[in-house]
Structure formats: C-alpha cells, structure tokens
Design an enzyme around this catalytic site. Structure first.
Site, PDB file in Angstrom:
ATOM      1  N   MET A  39       0.845  -1.204   0.000  1.00 45.85           N
ATOM      2  CA  MET A  39       0.000   0.000   0.000  1.00 45.85           C
ATOM      3  C   MET A  39       0.879   1.253   0.000  1.00 45.85           C
ATOM      4  SD  MET A  39      -3.401  -0.961   2.087  1.00 45.85           S
ATOM      5  CE  MET A  39      -2.756  -0.799   3.725  1.00 45.85           C
ATOM      6  N   HIS A  43       9.052   1.128   3.243  1.00 47.78           N
ATOM      7  CA  HIS A  43      10.156   1.137   4.213  1.00 47.78           C
ATOM      8  C   HIS A  43      10.993  -0.120   3.974  1.00 47.78           C
ATOM      9  CE1 HIS A  43       7.736  -1.824   6.279  1.00 47.78           C
ATOM     10  NE2 HIS A  43       6.753  -0.956   6.429  1.00 47.78           N
ATOM     11  N   HIS A  46       9.211  -3.503   3.265  1.00 53.94           N
ATOM     12  CA  HIS A  46       8.740  -3.691   1.882  1.00 53.94           C
ATOM     13  C   HIS A  46       9.928  -4.006   0.958  1.00 53.94           C
ATOM     14  CE1 HIS A  46       5.587  -0.700   3.367  1.00 53.94           C
ATOM     15  NE2 HIS A  46       4.850  -1.737   2.995  1.00 53.94           N
ATOM     16  N   GLN A  70     -10.401  -2.848   2.350  1.00 53.86           N
ATOM     17  CA  GLN A  70      -9.856  -3.544   3.528  1.00 53.86           C
ATOM     18  C   GLN A  70      -9.791  -2.650   4.763  1.00 53.86           C
ATOM     19  OE1 GLN A  70      -5.981  -4.261   1.486  1.00 53.86           O
ATOM     20  NE2 GLN A  70      -5.091  -3.894   3.495  1.00 53.86           N
ATOM     21  N   LYS A 158       5.280 -10.220   9.078  1.00 48.76           N
ATOM     22  CA  LYS A 158       4.728  -9.162   9.949  1.00 48.76           C
ATOM     23  C   LYS A 158       3.205  -9.269  10.032  1.00 48.76           C
ATOM     24  CE  LYS A 158       4.368  -4.779  11.573  1.00 48.76           C
ATOM     25  NZ  LYS A 158       3.006  -4.478  11.257  1.00 48.76           N
ATOM     26  N   GLN A 162      -2.541 -12.514   7.771  1.00 49.17           N
ATOM     27  CA  GLN A 162      -2.792 -12.232   6.351  1.00 49.17           C
ATOM     28  C   GLN A 162      -2.175 -13.321   5.465  1.00 49.17           C
ATOM     29  OE1 GLN A 162      -2.672  -8.223   4.345  1.00 49.17           O
ATOM     30  NE2 GLN A 162      -0.578  -8.873   3.913  1.00 49.17           N
ATOM     31  N   ARG A 196       2.696   2.842   9.450  1.00 49.07           N
ATOM     32  CA  ARG A 196       1.971   3.676  10.418  1.00 49.07           C
ATOM     33  C   ARG A 196       2.869   4.189  11.544  1.00 49.07           C
ATOM     34  NH1 ARG A 196      -2.069  -0.223   9.024  1.00 49.07           N
ATOM     35  NH2 ARG A 196      -4.038   0.750   8.418  1.00 49.07           N
TER      36      ARG A 196
HETATM   37  P1  AMP Z   1       1.456  -3.033   3.468  1.00 54.04           P
HETATM   38  O1  AMP Z   1       2.011  -1.979   2.575  1.00 54.04           O
HETATM   39  O2  AMP Z   1       1.398  -2.650   4.909  1.00 54.04           O
HETATM   40  O3  AMP Z   1       0.158  -3.611   2.951  1.00 54.04           O
HETATM   41  O4  AMP Z   1       2.498  -4.234   3.420  1.00 54.04           O
HETATM   42  C1  AMP Z   1       2.880  -4.803   2.203  1.00 54.04           C
HETATM   43  C2  AMP Z   1       3.693  -6.048   2.489  1.00 54.04           C
HETATM   44  O5  AMP Z   1       4.854  -5.689   3.238  1.00 54.04           O
HETATM   45  C3  AMP Z   1       2.937  -7.091   3.331  1.00 54.04           C
HETATM   46  O6  AMP Z   1       3.211  -8.388   2.821  1.00 54.04           O
HETATM   47  C4  AMP Z   1       3.517  -6.882   4.702  1.00 54.04           C
HETATM   48  O7  AMP Z   1       3.451  -8.036   5.515  1.00 54.04           O
HETATM   49  C5  AMP Z   1       4.954  -6.542   4.357  1.00 54.04           C
HETATM   50  N1  AMP Z   1       5.596  -5.859   5.481  1.00 54.04           N
HETATM   51  C6  AMP Z   1       5.125  -4.801   6.169  1.00 54.04           C
HETATM   52  N2  AMP Z   1       5.961  -4.493   7.186  1.00 54.04           N
HETATM   53  C7  AMP Z   1       6.978  -5.380   7.144  1.00 54.04           C
HETATM   54  C8  AMP Z   1       8.151  -5.592   7.931  1.00 54.04           C
HETATM   55  N3  AMP Z   1       8.438  -4.839   8.973  1.00 54.04           N
HETATM   56  N4  AMP Z   1       8.971  -6.612   7.579  1.00 54.04           N
HETATM   57  C9  AMP Z   1       8.681  -7.409   6.515  1.00 54.04           C
HETATM   58  N5  AMP Z   1       7.598  -7.266   5.738  1.00 54.04           N
HETATM   59  C10 AMP Z   1       6.748  -6.264   6.039  1.00 54.04           C
END
Ligand code: AMP
Length: 293
Positions: A39, A43, A46, A70, A158, A162, A196
């Site tokens: 999304m 960081h 990702h 979601q 993380k 999911q 966040r």
């Molecule tokens: P999001 O942008 O929050 O939807 O996350 C996109 C992907 O990045 C998802 O598969 C998350 O589980 C993964 N992700 C988010 N934070 C971390 C983290 N600290 N370490 C590894 N993967 C992450």
C-alpha cells in the site's frame, strides 16, 4: 536474466489491461514473475520483499494501491500515509522492474460483491477486531493475482494472519501462484517496521517497544514455562507498560493457526496487537528459537 535487469528502468503501469499484456509477453519469453503487493509508504520491510523477489525471479513487479475495501475505519483510510515520490526513488534504488499503480476506479466498479469463506480466519484476532478486513484483502489480492498472474508472490511475516488468509484463498481457489513468506524487518531497537509508525509521537515511539519486549519475553519464558504460564506472565508484563492498550496476546500453532494450550506444535508463534494512543500496532514472533524473527 542479469542483462535484462541491469538494463531495465522502472516501468509504471496504471491500467490492468496494459500490465497484463506486458507481463504476458515477458512470460511468453520465458521470464518468471515475482510480485510484491503493497500500500506504499515504503520502508525497509517492503524493500526486503523486493529483494527476495529479485533473488528468486526474473521480473519483479510491485504494486502500490491503498485498497479501500480492507479499511474498516474510514478515518484510517483517509489518513493512510502516501509518499509516492519517495516510493519511486526506493523502488528504483532496489531495482524493481515494474510498478503497478492503479486508481481505485481501475480496480473496482460500484456493483461488485465479494465474499469468500475464510473459516475461523476472519473471526479471530485481526479478523474479529477488524470486521471485513480480510474480505477486502482477499478481494484485492485475488484481482491483482488475476491481472498479473505472478509465479511467486512475496508477503511479510509481519502480517502473519494475512499470510494464512492468502494461503487459504490460493488453495481454495486453486490459484497458480507460490506464496513466499519473508522475515519481519525491525528497527534497531526491535520495533517492527510499519508504514503507520511515522504517526507515533516520540513518547509513544518509546512505549511501542513494549510489544517487542513482550514477544522476546515470551520467547525466553517458552523455553522453561508452560504456555499458560507464559501467557499469564507476558500479559501481566503488558499490563505494567505505560501507554499500552493490549488488544490481544496469544500463542498459536503456526501451521494450523489454532490457539495452543500445551506445547504440542512443531512451530509455535506468539501474536500481539496493541494500541498506543491512536496508533494500532501488530507484531509476532516464533517461540521456537530455531525459527527466529
Ligand atoms: P502493506 O504496505 O502494509 O500492505 O504491506 C505490504 C507487504 O509488506 C505485506 O506483505 C507486509 O506483511 C509486508 N511488510 C510490512 N511491514 C513489514 C516488515 N516490517 N517486515 C517485513 N515485511 C513487512
């Protein structure tokens, strides 16, 4: 394969049809496709997924889409961080090949209905606290899989529940994609990286470490104590932490994703969610030390 990558700049697609066609051509040329859905507000967590995809596949596709279906909280959707300019720089630095960046209208039409049976998965932990969240997640990930037809899709540990939900959907709908789960990337002091986290005040940022400390405490206690005792002591530790409003701390069988009361699982995982001020944080850790993270 290497020559293809080193010559390649980040290509950006906004339309499903265009990226579908482009990836079909690459697939016909024998390239494997690795997909990292996000999304945005990227960081190091990702980027570790991008790197994992780069190591395993010929073509790395990342998507940035803040998926409205979601979000069970409209304010959370409105406030979700959007940092496209920086995201593009990071994707280029990490040699991502393709970015899919659709508008909401490109992914949804108003008359659409989606319902998938997820068993207990959308009734417990995150599913219980965020009603409809995993319906929205599966709805968008299914659309993205259908558009991109990746060989491998990379998700972070993380968001462990999911991963369980997506794996369930892939099995149930017989989707031809392999799910790769990547370790949690943490800040130096242990806080799991999350888009966040930028909203934590300096004081909340310090308080937020309680989650990591609770998980490492659980890992240490698990070596000698029963699960019941481990849960009891960790919950009482959390109760003593200022600024932390614990939503759940649970110990599960990591394979079946069912609660555990005795040490009879091959892999055991502790999962936690808490609010610090207005910010909700989730984290998890395997308790069998061999599994780390
Ligand atoms: P999001 O942008 O929050 O939807 O996350 C996109 C992907 O990045 C998802 O598969 C998350 O589980 C993964 N992700 C988010 N934070 C971390 C983290 N600290 N370490 C590894 N993967 C992450």
């Amino acid at each position: 394969m290497t020559a293809f990558k080193s010559n390649c700049n980040l290509k950006i697609f906004n339309k499903r049809e265009d990226i579908h066609h482009h990836l079909n051509n690459l697939r016909s040329a024998g390239k494997s496709i690795g997909f990292v859905p996000t999304m945005g507000a990227l960081h190091a967590g990702h980027l570790s997924l991008i790197e994992a995809a780069r190591n395993k596949t010929d073509v790395v596709v990342c998507s940035i889409f803040v998926n409205p279906t979601q979000f069970n909280d409209k304010k959370d959707l409105e406030n979700y961080p959007r940092t496209l300019k920086e995201d593009l720089e990071k994707l280029r630095a990490f040699k991502c090949d393709i970015l899919f960046l659709p508008e909401v209208e490109e992914m949804y039409n108003s008359s659409e209905i989606w319902k998938i049976s997820l068993g207990d998965l959308d009734k417990i932990l995150e599913g219980k606290i965020r009603p409809g969240h995993y319906q929205g997640v599966t709805q968008i990930v299914n659309k993205l899989f259908d558009t991109l037809k990746p060989d491998f899709a990379f998700f972070g540990q993380k968001d462990y529940q999911q991963v369980m939900v997506i794996s369930h959907m892939v099995r149930k709908m017989k989707i031809d994609v392999k799910i790769v789960v990547c370790p949690i990337i943490r800040e130096m002091d242990g806080l799991a990286m999350s888009s966040r986290n930028v909203y934590l005040s300096p004081e909340e940022r310090i308080q937020s470490l309680a989650l990591y400390h609770a998980l490492t405490l659980a890992q240490n206690l698990f070596e000698t104590q029963s699960i019941v005792e481990t849960k009891k002591r960790v919950r009482s530790f959390l109760d003593s932490c200022p600024g932390i409003e614990t939503e759940y701390f649970e110990i599960f069988n990591a394979r079946t994703f069912k609660p555990l009361n005795s040490k009879n699982a091959e892999v055991t995982i502790a999962l936690i969610a808490a609010k610090i001020g207005k910010i909700r944080i989730i984290d998890n850790m395997y308790l069998n030390k061999g599994n780390s993270h």
